[in-house]
Write an enzyme that holds these catalytic residues in place. Structure first.
Site: not given
Length: 273
Positions: A11, A102-104, A129, A131, A160, A164, A170-171
């Site tokens: 990915g 780190g998956t959102t 959320p 890194m 984004h 997405k 998530g951020t």
């Protein structure tokens, strides 16, 4: 040498993590996990992502448990999709393998389930959320400002790329959570999404969250503190996904040295607390 498994290996983020790890002297990729029934199964991940033969075949997510038991990585990095992440982390925990997640797009009940399982299995984890090093400095700043600008109106705007699938990011959700916590306010009661029509005056104390999707925007986040006669805007813009990868590499090194059973975030990794 830290042995690492990566899910979502081909990915956008997974491939960049592997390319970066390939250049590091203290870690080695031992397992590359693709999606279930991936057409890439058996192909060398290095050839797939364009760095040359690495001797690590792509495996289907369906075979995750078998691969982890055979390859025995020290850390699993998960940058996949939300609905698969819970099972992925449970499988890693069952195998006694530490996790960098780190998956959102994970819902609160999913995160609670993941955290509970990690603690039950007494493995270590870094869960964040976002890194990116700069984003986590951004979190520190907005949390501080929320504390000293308590009478200001707060709005979060994130943007984004058009591909997405989750919103808000998530951020943005983490930025909201941190500020609501700092203000001592009920998180469910003060969250607001967008405005449309005759909505009346702004409700005091609410924190607005707005999501924009378009083009190839890597990730922009703005927190607006609006007062009488002035405003402060704190902005973080990611120019490439490499910003996330730097933090992931730091998290991998951190988690292997962390105390057993400890669940950390990037604030711990970067010593921002």
């Amino acid at each position: 040498m830290i042995k690492v498994a990566v899910t979502g290996a081909n990915g956008r983020i997974g491939s960049k993590i592997i390319k970066t790890m390939y250049k590091e002297n203290d870690m080695k990729l031992v397992a590359a996990i693709g999606s279930p029934n991936t057409s890439l199964e058996g192909q060398d991940i290095g050839e797939v992502i364009g760095v040359g033969n690495m001797g690590v075949p792509v495996n289907s997510a369906q075979n995750l448990a078998e691969v982890l038991k055979e390859m025995k990585p020290d850390v699993l990095i998960d940058f996949s999709i939300a609905h698969a992440a819970v099972d992925t982390i449970k499988t890693s925990a069952d195998c006694g393998i530490d996790v960098v997640l780190g998956t959102t797009g994970l819902k609160n009940d999913q995160l609670i389930e993941i955290r509970k399982y990690i603690q039950e299995k007494n493995i270590k984890a870094v869960i964040s959320p976002n890194m990116a090093v700069g984003v986590n400095a951004f979190f520190k700043i907005i949390k501080y400002l929320a504390k000293i600008l308590q009478d200001y109106d707060i709005e979060i705007i994130e943007a984004h790329h058009k591909h997405k699938v989750d919103a808000p990011s998530g951020t943005a959700v983490e930025a909201y959570r941190l500020m609501a916590e700092e203000l001592g306010r009920n998180q469910e009661e003060i969250r607001a999404h967008g405005k449309d029509g005759i909505v009346g005056a702004r409700t005091p104390g609410k924190i607005g969250i707005h999501a924009v999707r378009g083009g190839d925007i890597t990730g922009d986040h703005t927190v607006l503190f609006a007062g009488e006669g002035e405003r402060i805007e704190i902005v973080h813009r990611a120019h490439s996904r490499n910003s996330f990868v730097t933090g992931v590499i730091m998290a991998v090194r951190y988690v292997v040295e962390a105390p057993e059973g400890k669940i950390s975030d990037m604030g711990d990794v970067m010593d921002l607390k």
